[in-house]
Motif scaffolding. Structure first.
Motif, mmCIF file in Angstrom:
data_model
loop_
_atom_site.group_PDB
_atom_site.id
_atom_site.type_symbol
_atom_site.label_atom_id
_atom_site.label_comp_id
_atom_site.label_asym_id
_atom_site.label_seq_id
_atom_site.Cartn_x
_atom_site.Cartn_y
_atom_site.Cartn_z
ATOM 1 N N PRO A 85 0.817 -1.217 0.000
ATOM 2 C CA PRO A 85 0.000 0.000 0.000
ATOM 3 C C PRO A 85 0.851 1.267 0.000
ATOM 4 O O PRO A 85 1.996 1.267 0.459
ATOM 5 C CB PRO A 85 -0.825 -0.120 1.280
ATOM 6 N N ALA A 86 0.261 2.351 -0.487
ATOM 7 C CA ALA A 86 0.995 3.608 -0.626
ATOM 8 C C ALA A 86 1.567 4.143 0.688
ATOM 9 O O ALA A 86 2.698 4.641 0.699
ATOM 10 C CB ALA A 86 0.092 4.656 -1.278
ATOM 11 N N ARG A 109 4.771 2.344 1.086
ATOM 12 C CA ARG A 109 5.739 2.723 0.054
ATOM 13 C C ARG A 109 6.284 4.131 0.281
ATOM 14 O O ARG A 109 7.423 4.436 -0.104
ATOM 15 C CB ARG A 109 5.095 2.620 -1.327
ATOM 16 N N ALA A 110 5.488 5.004 0.895
ATOM 17 C CA ALA A 110 5.936 6.368 1.139
ATOM 18 C C ALA A 110 7.137 6.430 2.070
ATOM 19 O O ALA A 110 7.844 7.435 2.126
ATOM 20 C CB ALA A 110 4.788 7.200 1.718
ATOM 21 N N ARG A 111 7.404 5.340 2.799
ATOM 22 C CA ARG A 111 8.546 5.314 3.713
ATOM 23 C C ARG A 111 9.851 5.003 2.982
ATOM 24 O O ARG A 111 10.931 5.346 3.466
ATOM 25 C CB ARG A 111 8.300 4.288 4.821
ATOM 26 N N SER A 112 9.799 4.327 1.882
ATOM 27 C CA SER A 112 10.900 3.990 0.983
ATOM 28 C C SER A 112 12.282 3.988 1.620
ATOM 29 O O SER A 112 12.677 3.027 2.256
ATOM 30 C CB SER A 112 10.890 4.894 -0.245
ATOM 31 N N TRP A 113 13.055 5.077 1.474
ATOM 32 C CA TRP A 113 14.452 4.999 1.901
ATOM 33 C C TRP A 113 14.645 5.066 3.411
ATOM 34 O O TRP A 113 15.769 4.981 3.906
ATOM 35 C CB TRP A 113 15.339 5.995 1.159
ATOM 36 N N SER A 114 13.569 5.161 4.170
ATOM 37 C CA SER A 114 13.668 4.934 5.610
ATOM 38 C C SER A 114 13.074 3.574 5.973
ATOM 39 O O SER A 114 13.131 3.157 7.125
ATOM 40 C CB SER A 114 12.948 6.038 6.389
ATOM 41 N N GLY A 115 12.530 2.867 4.991
ATOM 42 C CA GLY A 115 11.958 1.549 5.232
ATOM 43 C C GLY A 115 13.050 0.490 5.361
ATOM 44 O O GLY A 115 14.066 0.535 4.668
ATOM 45 N N GLU A 125 0.127 9.207 -6.033
ATOM 46 C CA GLU A 125 -1.210 8.803 -5.594
ATOM 47 C C GLU A 125 -2.227 9.928 -5.833
ATOM 48 O O GLU A 125 -3.362 9.682 -6.247
ATOM 49 C CB GLU A 125 -1.183 8.442 -4.105
ATOM 50 N N TRP A 126 -1.819 11.146 -5.575
ATOM 51 C CA TRP A 126 -2.710 12.297 -5.806
ATOM 52 C C TRP A 126 -2.972 12.486 -7.298
ATOM 53 O O TRP A 126 -4.109 12.761 -7.703
ATOM 54 C CB TRP A 126 -2.072 13.550 -5.199
ATOM 55 N N LEU A 127 -1.945 12.314 -8.136
ATOM 56 C CA LEU A 127 -2.143 12.411 -9.589
ATOM 57 C C LEU A 127 -3.140 11.364 -10.071
ATOM 58 O O LEU A 127 -4.005 11.657 -10.915
ATOM 59 C CB LEU A 127 -0.806 12.230 -10.316
ATOM 60 N N ALA A 128 -3.028 10.148 -9.549
ATOM 61 C CA ALA A 128 -3.977 9.100 -9.949
ATOM 62 C C ALA A 128 -5.394 9.477 -9.553
ATOM 63 O O ALA A 128 -6.354 9.212 -10.292
ATOM 64 C CB ALA A 128 -3.573 7.766 -9.308
#
Length: 385
Positions: free
Chosen positions: A35-36, A39-45, A266-269
């Motif tokens: 889920p988004a 995924r928004a955590r990416s390089w801190s994930g 996500e906002w663009l979609a």
């Protein structure tokens, strides 16, 4: 030549751009059910298994020599791969620092034994590093660090504290900026870098929970930690020069542009759906893209300087300062757009992603050097002070 004159438009070489297709295909499969808000955590994930899989794919250590397990590619190859990781929201935080700056630092300043010990497992996604720079009362003022390594018959005795250390609780090693002579009043003089095995007796790591509920920042304490003689990396007393070069890797990459990109996508979609597109949302999308496009070009231009073996410290600071401003603009502007709409029509996942990014966005202009410090560096580089 001024800093602005030294950056010129640069195209990513075709052989490096060709990596984008295979990486996208891999990530489309790996990230399809994530889920988004995650995924928004990416390089801190953190996902050590994912990092090892990237190592098996040959996508870690791309710029490092093949003799040490690397890919022997140019910095542009890594740029392409990293850009895709961030845009897909891949969980890359576990290996991120080791791949981005620790391994290149060891390659440049380390002994042959250090290179052969530390670099191959980084390339395999098996060895994770953290950065020991900031300290209490010495955040962006790195020259005033007080953590001290004292030479002993057995090597070095380490005492002190580091703070805001990303993923220290998941890392195997830290490259720490420490004082090996003099006092904090001596500023840049007497600073060195040491590699610290975080499993050694006397090392205590305490995660710090942030506003978003994450705990990737840590404080790290050193209480009479005995380091071996080969813990010193580079020359004693040259730590300031080394850490300044290291920060060029930290401040100039795609992660200084795309921390909010999953939210933006996500906002663009959402605005592409029926009845969601408005004139104001179109203007906002155009505004963000008008910022991102030239910033990406600047970031690639800095990559070209790194590929030429240079250390574009001021240019990297410029990218970081402008990039984080856009990263903070995105959640604020999207919030303004969504709060003027019928909440029942806005997808919950989009709102959850907005909530997370809004909470962490203030840190964007702190990590990697605060805005005021960076602007001071840029002003000096442009001859304005």
């Amino acid at each position: 030549m001024s800093t602005l004159d030294s950056l010129s438009l640069t195209a990513i070489p075709p052989e490096d751009e060709a990596l984008r297709g295979p990486v996208r295909a891999f990530l489309a499969q790996a990230m399809k059910s994530v889920p988004a808000p995650v995924r928004a955590r990416s390089w801190s994930g953190y996902d050590s298994n994912f990092s090892r899989e990237l190592g098996r794919q040959g996508w870690l250590g791309l710029t490092l020599p093949k003799e040490y397990g690397g890919g022997g590619r140019s910095p542009f190859a890594r740029y392409v791969v990293v850009e895709e990781f961030l845009n897909w929201g891949a969980p890359v935080g576990s290996h991120w620092i080791a791949d981005r700056q620790s391994a290149p630092l060891i390659l440049k300043y380390g002994t042959e034994a250090q290179k052969r010990r530390y670099i191959p497992p980084i390339c395999r996604g098996e060895s994770f590093f953290c950065i020991g720079m900031s300290e209490p009362n010495a955040g962006s003022d790195l020259a005033s660090v007080k953590t001290r390594a004292t030479r002993t018959g057995a090597g070095w005795l380490l005492n002190g504290q580091k703070i805001w250390t990303t993923n220290a609780h998941h890392s195997h090693f830290m490259i720490a900026l420490v004082r090996t002579s003099g006092s904090a009043e001596d500023r840049q003089q007497g600073l060195s870098q040491v590699i610290v095995d975080l499993k050694l007796p006397g090392v205590t790591v305490r995660p710090i929970e942030d506003l978003a509920g994450d705990s990737h920042f840590c404080e790290v304490f050193f209480d009479n930690v005995q380091l071996a003689g080969d813990a010193l990396i580079g020359a004693e007393g040259k730590g300031w020069e080394q850490v300044t070069a290291e920060l060029a890797f930290e401040r100039s990459g795609p992660e200084r542009l795309y921390s909010s990109i999953v939210l933006f996508d996500e906002w663009l979609a959402y605005i592409r759906t029926d009845r969601a597109l408005t004139a104001e949302s179109l203007r906002l999308a155009g505004k963000v893209m008008a910022h991102l496009a030239p910033l990406r070009a600047m970031s690639i231009a800095v990559t070209a300087r790194l590929a030429a073996g240079e250390s574009p410290v001021v240019e990297a600071a410029l990218v970081k300062d402008l990039g984080t401003a856009v990263e903070q603009l995105i959640p604020a502007a999207i919030a303004d757009d969504l709060f003027g709409r019928d909440a029942q029509r806005v997808p919950l996942e989009l709102l959850q992603t907005l909530n997370y990014v809004t909470q962490v966005a203030p840190s964007f202009s702190l990590r990697g050097g605060t805005r005021d410090i960076l602007r001071g560096m840029i002003a000096r580089g442009l001859g304005l002070r």
